[in-house]
Design an enzyme around this catalytic site. Structure first.
Site, PDB file in Angstrom:
ATOM      1  N   ASP A  12       2.855  -3.542  -0.301  1.00  0.00           N
ATOM      2  CA  ASP A  12       3.995  -4.379  -0.703  1.00  0.00           C
ATOM      3  C   ASP A  12       4.923  -4.691   0.466  1.00  0.00           C
ATOM      4  O   ASP A  12       6.137  -4.829   0.297  1.00  0.00           O
ATOM      5  CB  ASP A  12       4.793  -3.716  -1.844  1.00  0.00           C
ATOM      6  N   GLU A  13       4.372  -4.817   1.647  1.00  0.00           N
ATOM      7  CA  GLU A  13       5.192  -5.089   2.843  1.00  0.00           C
ATOM      8  C   GLU A  13       5.571  -6.565   2.953  1.00  0.00           C
ATOM      9  O   GLU A  13       6.393  -6.929   3.792  1.00  0.00           O
ATOM     10  CB  GLU A  13       4.412  -4.691   4.117  1.00  0.00           C
ATOM     11  N   LYS A  15       2.802  -8.975   2.655  1.00  0.00           N
ATOM     12  CA  LYS A  15       1.574  -9.570   3.223  1.00  0.00           C
ATOM     13  C   LYS A  15       1.317 -10.955   2.637  1.00  0.00           C
ATOM     14  O   LYS A  15       0.892 -11.863   3.345  1.00  0.00           O
ATOM     15  CB  LYS A  15       0.360  -8.657   2.935  1.00  0.00           C
ATOM     16  N   ALA A  38      -3.934  -4.912  -5.987  1.00  0.00           N
ATOM     17  CA  ALA A  38      -3.012  -5.624  -5.092  1.00  0.00           C
ATOM     18  C   ALA A  38      -2.128  -6.554  -5.901  1.00  0.00           C
ATOM     19  O   ALA A  38      -2.552  -7.084  -6.926  1.00  0.00           O
ATOM     20  CB  ALA A  38      -3.812  -6.448  -4.094  1.00  0.00           C
ATOM     21  N   GLY A  39      -0.897  -6.744  -5.446  1.00  0.00           N
ATOM     22  CA  GLY A  39      -0.014  -7.730  -6.062  1.00  0.00           C
ATOM     23  C   GLY A  39       0.706  -8.445  -4.947  1.00  0.00           C
ATOM     24  O   GLY A  39       1.519  -7.842  -4.242  1.00  0.00           O
ATOM     25  N   HIS A  40       0.373  -9.704  -4.735  1.00  0.00           N
ATOM     26  CA  HIS A  40       0.957 -10.457  -3.624  1.00  0.00           C
ATOM     27  C   HIS A  40       1.791 -11.603  -4.178  1.00  0.00           C
ATOM     28  O   HIS A  40       1.296 -12.418  -4.952  1.00  0.00           O
ATOM     29  CB  HIS A  40      -0.148 -11.005  -2.702  1.00  0.00           C
ATOM     30  N   THR A  41       3.061 -11.645  -3.764  1.00  0.00           N
ATOM     31  CA  THR A  41       3.959 -12.671  -4.292  1.00  0.00           C
ATOM     32  C   THR A  41       4.178 -13.757  -3.256  1.00  0.00           C
ATOM     33  O   THR A  41       4.512 -13.463  -2.108  1.00  0.00           O
ATOM     34  CB  THR A  41       5.327 -12.040  -4.641  1.00  0.00           C
ATOM     35  N   ARG A 140     -24.398   4.174  -5.801  1.00  0.00           N
ATOM     36  CA  ARG A 140     -25.462   3.186  -6.023  1.00  0.00           C
ATOM     37  C   ARG A 140     -25.714   2.897  -7.500  1.00  0.00           C
ATOM     38  O   ARG A 140     -26.817   2.728  -7.950  1.00  0.00           O
ATOM     39  CB  ARG A 140     -26.760   3.625  -5.314  1.00  0.00           C
ATOM     40  N   GLN A 220      -3.144  -3.692  -0.059  1.00  0.00           N
ATOM     41  CA  GLN A 220      -2.602  -2.329   0.135  1.00  0.00           C
ATOM     42  C   GLN A 220      -2.020  -2.172   1.549  1.00  0.00           C
ATOM     43  O   GLN A 220      -1.891  -3.141   2.273  1.00  0.00           O
ATOM     44  CB  GLN A 220      -3.667  -1.247  -0.138  1.00  0.00           C
ATOM     45  N   ARG A 299       6.192  -0.769 -12.034  1.00  0.00           N
ATOM     46  CA  ARG A 299       6.837   0.542 -11.804  1.00  0.00           C
ATOM     47  C   ARG A 299       7.914   0.381 -10.739  1.00  0.00           C
ATOM     48  O   ARG A 299       7.724  -0.368  -9.781  1.00  0.00           O
ATOM     49  CB  ARG A 299       5.810   1.559 -11.279  1.00  0.00           C
ATOM     50  N   LEU A 328      14.340  -7.934   6.126  1.00  0.00           N
ATOM     51  CA  LEU A 328      15.484  -7.461   6.912  1.00  0.00           C
ATOM     52  C   LEU A 328      16.794  -7.757   6.176  1.00  0.00           C
ATOM     53  O   LEU A 328      17.746  -6.980   6.247  1.00  0.00           O
ATOM     54  CB  LEU A 328      15.487  -8.128   8.296  1.00  0.00           C
TER      55      LEU A 328
HETATM   56  P1  GDP Z   1       2.455  -7.643  -0.569  1.00  0.00           P
HETATM   57  O1  GDP Z   1       1.767  -6.801  -1.586  1.00  0.00           O
HETATM   58  O2  GDP Z   1       2.453  -7.018   0.783  1.00  0.00           O
HETATM   59  O3  GDP Z   1       1.962  -9.070  -0.541  1.00  0.00           O
HETATM   60  O4  GDP Z   1       3.989  -7.705  -1.000  1.00  0.00           O
HETATM   61  P2  GDP Z   1       4.565  -7.976  -2.480  1.00  0.00           P
HETATM   62  O5  GDP Z   1       4.474  -9.437  -2.744  1.00  0.00           O
HETATM   63  O6  GDP Z   1       3.972  -7.033  -3.469  1.00  0.00           O
HETATM   64  O7  GDP Z   1       6.070  -7.496  -2.285  1.00  0.00           O
HETATM   65  C1  GDP Z   1       6.934  -8.085  -1.396  1.00  0.00           C
HETATM   66  C2  GDP Z   1       8.130  -8.685  -2.172  1.00  0.00           C
HETATM   67  O8  GDP Z   1       9.139  -9.021  -1.269  1.00  0.00           O
HETATM   68  C3  GDP Z   1       7.797  -9.949  -2.936  1.00  0.00           C
HETATM   69  O9  GDP Z   1       8.587  -9.998  -4.087  1.00  0.00           O
HETATM   70  C4  GDP Z   1       8.214 -11.048  -1.947  1.00  0.00           C
HETATM   71  O10 GDP Z   1       8.559 -12.275  -2.605  1.00  0.00           O
HETATM   72  C5  GDP Z   1       9.427 -10.414  -1.333  1.00  0.00           C
HETATM   73  N1  GDP Z   1       9.728 -10.785   0.051  1.00  0.00           N
HETATM   74  C6  GDP Z   1       8.856 -11.006   1.078  1.00  0.00           C
HETATM   75  N2  GDP Z   1       9.533 -11.163   2.241  1.00  0.00           N
HETATM   76  C7  GDP Z   1      10.844 -11.039   1.930  1.00  0.00           C
HETATM   77  C8  GDP Z   1      12.048 -11.060   2.717  1.00  0.00           C
HETATM   78  O11 GDP Z   1      12.041 -11.201   3.921  1.00  0.00           O
HETATM   79  N3  GDP Z   1      13.227 -10.850   2.051  1.00  0.00           N
HETATM   80  C9  GDP Z   1      13.275 -10.650   0.705  1.00  0.00           C
HETATM   81  N4  GDP Z   1      14.475 -10.466   0.155  1.00  0.00           N
HETATM   82  N5  GDP Z   1      12.165 -10.619  -0.050  1.00  0.00           N
HETATM   83  C10 GDP Z   1      10.971 -10.802   0.553  1.00  0.00           C
HETATM   84  P1  IMO Z   2      -0.549  -4.462  -2.314  1.00  0.00           P
HETATM   85  O1  IMO Z   2      -1.759  -5.237  -1.860  1.00  0.00           O
HETATM   86  C1  IMO Z   2       1.331  -0.668  -3.378  1.00  0.00           C
HETATM   87  C2  IMO Z   2      -1.350   2.539  -4.787  1.00  0.00           C
HETATM   88  C3  IMO Z   2      -1.155   2.979  -6.223  1.00  0.00           C
HETATM   89  C4  IMO Z   2      -1.537   4.438  -6.088  1.00  0.00           C
HETATM   90  C5  IMO Z   2      -2.695   4.392  -5.087  1.00  0.00           C
HETATM   91  C6  IMO Z   2      -4.068   4.407  -5.738  1.00  0.00           C
HETATM   92  O2  IMO Z   2       0.280  -5.200  -3.310  1.00  0.00           O
HETATM   93  O3  IMO Z   2       0.208  -3.936  -1.153  1.00  0.00           O
HETATM   94  P2  IMO Z   2      -5.469   2.530  -7.005  1.00  0.00           P
HETATM   95  O4  IMO Z   2      -5.162   1.767  -8.255  1.00  0.00           O
HETATM   96  O5  IMO Z   2      -5.642   1.681  -5.803  1.00  0.00           O
HETATM   97  O6  IMO Z   2      -6.582   3.512  -7.166  1.00  0.00           O
HETATM   98  O7  IMO Z   2      -4.142   3.434  -6.750  1.00  0.00           O
HETATM   99  O8  IMO Z   2      -2.522   3.205  -4.353  1.00  0.00           O
HETATM  100  N1  IMO Z   2      -1.574   1.079  -4.607  1.00  0.00           N
HETATM  101  C7  IMO Z   2      -0.637   0.228  -4.145  1.00  0.00           C
HETATM  102  N2  IMO Z   2       0.662   0.421  -3.845  1.00  0.00           N
HETATM  103  N3  IMO Z   2       0.762  -1.870  -3.200  1.00  0.00           N
HETATM  104  C8  IMO Z   2      -0.541  -2.082  -3.461  1.00  0.00           C
HETATM  105  O9  IMO Z   2      -1.183  -3.226  -3.154  1.00  0.00           O
HETATM  106  C9  IMO Z   2      -1.303  -1.009  -4.003  1.00  0.00           C
HETATM  107  N4  IMO Z   2      -2.586  -0.875  -4.393  1.00  0.00           N
HETATM  108  C10 IMO Z   2      -2.728   0.416  -4.740  1.00  0.00           C
HETATM  109  O10 IMO Z   2       0.189   2.825  -6.625  1.00  0.00           O
HETATM  110  O11 IMO Z   2      -0.514   5.172  -5.498  1.00  0.00           O
HETATM  111 MG    MG Z   3       2.127  -5.956  -3.465  1.00  0.00          MG
END
Ligand code: GDP
Ligand code: IMO
Ligand code: MG
Length: 424
Positions: A12-13, A15, A38-41, A140, A220, A299, A328
């Site tokens: 959730d950085e 990406k 994974a959850g990418h926004t 397998r 991840q 969560r 930031l």
């Molecule tokens: P990913 O899993 O690494 O793709 O990240 P996520 O999408 O799960 O979580 C990042 C969250 O931060 C999302 O809600 C993005 O819309 C948000 N986001 C990304 N960059 C920034 C930023 O620079 N500032 C703020 N306030 N939100 C951001």
């Molecule tokens: P993105 O791509 C944050 C975490 C779960 C748990 C561990 C194992 O959005 O960064 P799993 O279901 O993979 O067997 O769970 O990994 N986890 C993540 N945490 N972002 C993710 O993906 C994750 N994918 C798995 O919370 O601790």
């Molecule tokens: Mg995510």
């Protein structure tokens, strides 16, 4: 040029945002591991896309999106996301590896069953069946996307896999699966996905020879890596750039640049050690401001100060060329801004991440504190216009990691971005 994006912390950085941002210059975007854990926004103007199965380039009609062999695919989730994209009227280009493994409904059931059984020792998985699917791949006993197009072979495979899986489900007192209905469903999936299924390794190697711009999108974060993360509190694949060549079937030497994506602080979802975790007002402030709630499971994310020992570990493992510093803006006005610059284990300073959970739990962070800034930075687009305290924070990160920050993100939208060093 071949670029790899890798999360440097626990996921959730941001990406998704960076993949979309850099995607504007890409021909191809590839998901190479993980699944719908994974959850990418991605935020583009009024539109917000939450993607977990599709690559983040799907919202750009000029990009070919690839789901490579290292991915585990939940087909019903993929279809839901494709429907959403189609409803928005967006044209898209998608290819799915015939070697990617399918997350079967019994994998999801078993993920829940294992977690339930482990109770207080649970991993805190997303319960999407990721672990059980990779487990079957290694044993397998997996079913692959390409198998969907070979009905008689699929019949044999499913029969032998189901024999074992139903036995396991019975042990947990769970409902078992009927062969015929599951087989019928898989055949339907095959018909639906047929236009997209191919040998993606062949496609990528040809694209590399043609000098296309390709971006490998990590899912991840590296601390969730099965090999180098906080095992056993990790996921079941490796998000490291090191795993891209194998997961995508391309030569290791073809990768040109590895970009680390790091939050300006740290978050984690699920169980496991977290050296810089906070449980105070600062954590609540960051959680609220950064909307730190899981995209997949909703969560609340655990929140803490930036742990540079963690980021340095992952920068070294993958030989990152630069980092993108995300969110930031969330730190604006945070008092007592600390950064972890060292670890003490049993009173001794150490320069590595301990391999065992027990040792990690005993680690005491060494902090360096930074002055905070109070100006709104969300509209800043030139690095020089940032408050001097924010620049001091960024430049310290660069010198500690020994790599430059290529971009700084100050908001969720594509354009809320400051270019510090041009990547192209
Ligand atoms: P990913 O899993 O690494 O793709 O990240 P996520 O999408 O799960 O979580 C990042 C969250 O931060 C999302 O809600 C993005 O819309 C948000 N986001 C990304 N960059 C920034 C930023 O620079 N500032 C703020 N306030 N939100 C951001
Ligand atoms: P993105 O791509 C944050 C975490 C779960 C748990 C561990 C194992 O959005 O960064 P799993 O279901 O993979 O067997 O769970 O990994 N986890 C993540 N945490 N972002 C993710 O993906 C994750 N994918 C798995 O919370 O601790
Ligand atoms: Mg995510």
């Amino acid at each position: 040029m071949i670029y790899v994006i890798e999360g440097t912390q626990w996921g959730d950085e941001g990406k998704g945002k960076i993949t979309d941002y850099l995607g504007q210059k890409m021909d191809i975007i590839v998901r190479h591991q993980g699944g719908n854990n994974a959850g990418h926004t991605i935020v583009i103007g009024e539109d917000k896309f939450a993607l977990s199965a599709l690559p983040s380039g799907i919202v750009n009609p000029n990009i070919t999106n690839v789901i490579a062999s290292g991915v585990v695919l939940n087909i019903s989730q993929l279809i839901r996301e494709l429907t959403m994209v189609k409803e928005k009227g967006l044209p898209f280009k998608l290819l799915i590896s015939n070697r990617a493994h399918i997350i079967m409904p019994y994998h999801v059931d078993l993920d829940g069953a294992y977690e339930g059984l482990l109770s207080k020792h649970k991993i805190g998985t997303t319960k999407k069946g990721i672990g059980p699917c990779y487990q079957d791949k290694a044993a397998r006993r997996g079913i692959r996307v390409g198998d969907l197009l070979e009905p008689s072979y699929l019949k044999e495979r499913l029969a032998s896999c189901l024999l074992i899986k139903n036995m396991e489900l019975k042990l947990f007192g769970k409902e078992i699966y009927d062969f015929n209905s599951l087989y019928k469903k898989l055949i339907q999936y095959g018909e639906l996905l047929k236009p997209y299924i191919t040998d993606t390794s062949k496609f990528l190697n040809k694209a590399i020879k043609e000098n296309k711009n390709i971006l490998f999108e990590g899912a991840q974060g590296s601390m969730l890596c099965l090999n180098y993360g906080t095992y056993p509190y990790v996921t079941s694949s490796s998000p490291l750039a090191n795993s891209v060549p194998l997961n995508a079937g391309i030569p290791p030497k073809s990768i040109d640049k590895v970009i680390g994506i790091m939050k300006a602080y740290t978050t984690r979802v699920g169980e496991g050690p977290f050296v810089t975790e906070l449980h105070d007002k600062t954590a609540n402030l960051i959680r609220t401001r950064g909307h730190e709630y899981g995209t997949v499971t909703r969560r609340p994310r655990r929140v803490g100060y930036l742990d540079l020992m963690v980021v340095k570990h992952t920068v070294e493992l993958s030989g990152m060329d630069s980092v993108a510093i995300m969110l930031l803006d969330v730190l604006t006005g945070v008092k007592d801004l600390n950064v972890c610059v060292g670890y003490k284990l049993d009173g001794q300073e150490i320069d590595y991440i301990p391999s065992t959970i027990k040792e990690l739990e005993r680690v005491v962070p060494i902090y360096r504190s930074f002055p905070s800034w109070h100006e709104d930075i969300t509209k800043v687009r030139n690095y020089d216009d940032l408050p001097k305290e924010a620049k001091e924070y960024i430049e310290f990160i660069e010198s500690f990691l020994g790599v430059p920050a290529c971009l700084i993100s100050v908001g969720p939208e594509r354009n809320d971005t400051i270019i510090k060093h041009d990547l192209f």
